[in-house]
Motif scaffolding. Sequence first.
Motif: not given
Length: 124
Positions: A55-57, A67-75, A108-111, A117-120
């Motif tokens: 999930n977004s974190m 300081d962000i809350k990540t955007r998640v894209k499921h692939k 779950a790809n976090h941006y 930027a790609f985070i993980g």
Amino acid sequence: MPNSKNPYQPNMQLDGWSPPQHQQQQPIQQQRQQPEPMVIVTQPQGIQYAPVGPNSMRMQCPSCRADIKTRVKHKATSNTHCWACGLCICLCWPCVCLPYCMDSCQNANHYCPNCNAFIGTYQS
């Protein structure tokens, strides 16, 4: 042996004797070896991605330091496709789309929402 190839014996031609033919030796040219250009290959230091979950974190972006809350894209992955094929083989073809609708069967790809930027990736 008048027809031999010895340069010190007379060479019989139409008008008689001709002087011996000596081959001139070419002066040995010293070849200067050009130093080859030095190629330096640098590899980027290992980029360390933050551990992420499904999930977004909240976190600090490693790229823009915000300081962000990540955007998640499921692939969908090859694991998702295997589940869909397994359902099809088991004659559950109406449920084939189920793995594609479930986030737990996908990565779950976090941006970063600021700099994209790609985070993980969280692999399920």
